[in-house]
Design an enzyme around this catalytic site. Structure first.
Site, PDB file in Angstrom:
ATOM      1  N   ASP A  95       0.834  -1.195   0.000  1.00 26.93           N
ATOM      2  CA  ASP A  95       0.000   0.000   0.000  1.00 26.93           C
ATOM      3  C   ASP A  95       0.874   1.251   0.000  1.00 26.93           C
ATOM      4  O   ASP A  95       2.091   1.190   0.176  1.00 26.93           O
ATOM      5  CB  ASP A  95      -1.026  -0.025   1.149  1.00 26.93           C
ATOM      6  N   GLU A  96       0.235   2.385  -0.201  1.00 23.84           N
ATOM      7  CA  GLU A  96       0.952   3.652  -0.393  1.00 23.84           C
ATOM      8  C   GLU A  96       1.919   3.965   0.746  1.00 23.84           C
ATOM      9  O   GLU A  96       3.010   4.470   0.529  1.00 23.84           O
ATOM     10  CB  GLU A  96      -0.087   4.783  -0.524  1.00 23.84           C
TER      11      GLU A  96
END
Length: 198
Positions: free
Chosen positions: A53-54
């Protein structure tokens, strides 16, 4: 068969914090986001194998070979994460994580599968993160290693929260027998093939 294999391209990268594990988007909501294409001009048809994820960093494999992607994403290949958690985690919570905990996934409750978890004796030697992490003045923290054969969305973060220790930093350090080693943030290494993952 060998000739067709050689047509595929493969890369090992250190995905930075704040970069999405994908290549561009026409979605107006994502215009301000950073994508993997900022690291290098990758060949057409390239895809990330799994995602981070980011806010997560570390080892990400890219390939143009869909079959390779399916295999690495299967539950046959281990993924190891170093996770900095908020608080002084104890053996009690480590055992809970090992046995499996209940997390939310797709609007339902999900019991994670048994996995390998242990507390690191010392802080891992990782590059500094671009966004600062709170320091010890705000209370103790602990580094743990979590090795999974599954990979539900934001699973590690949900697991540590489920035992009362939210994740402050998450770095994937290994996929199968490919290790992050001393790679630097944003580094891209082209390889002829991915070695045996067994």
């Amino acid at each position: 068969m060998e000739a067709s294999k050689n047509l595929h391209r493969h890369f090992i990268i250190y995905k930075p914090y704040g970069v999405l594990s994908q290549f561009g988007s026409n979605d107006s909501k994502q215009q301000s986001k950073k994508f993997l294409g900022i690291l290098q001009d990758f060949p057409e048809g390239i895809m990330p194998i799994g995602r981070l994820d980011e806010k997560s960093e570390g080892l990400l494999l890219l390939t143009t070979d869909g079959k390779m992607s399916d295999f690495v994403n299967s539950q046959k290949v281990e993924k190891e994460y170093y996770t900095l958690v908020n608080g002084a985690i104890t053996e009690f919570e480590i055992e809970q994580l090992k046995a499996g905990v209940e997390i939310g996934f797709d609007g339902r409750k999900y019991q994670t599968k048994p996995c390998k978890v242990f507390k690191l004796n010392e802080d891992p030697k990782l590059p500094e993160r671009s966004k600062k992490i709170r320091d010890a003045r705000h209370g103790p923290t602990s580094w743990i290693s979590i090795t999974l054969n599954e990979g539900k969305f934001r699973q590690v973060r949900k697991m540590t929260s489920a035992v009362g220790f939210p994740t402050l930093r998450l770095v994937r350090v290994r996929v199968g027998n490919i290790h992050l080693n001393e790679m630097q943030v944003g580094e891209v290494v082209a390889v002829d093939h991915f070695f045996s993952f067994c």
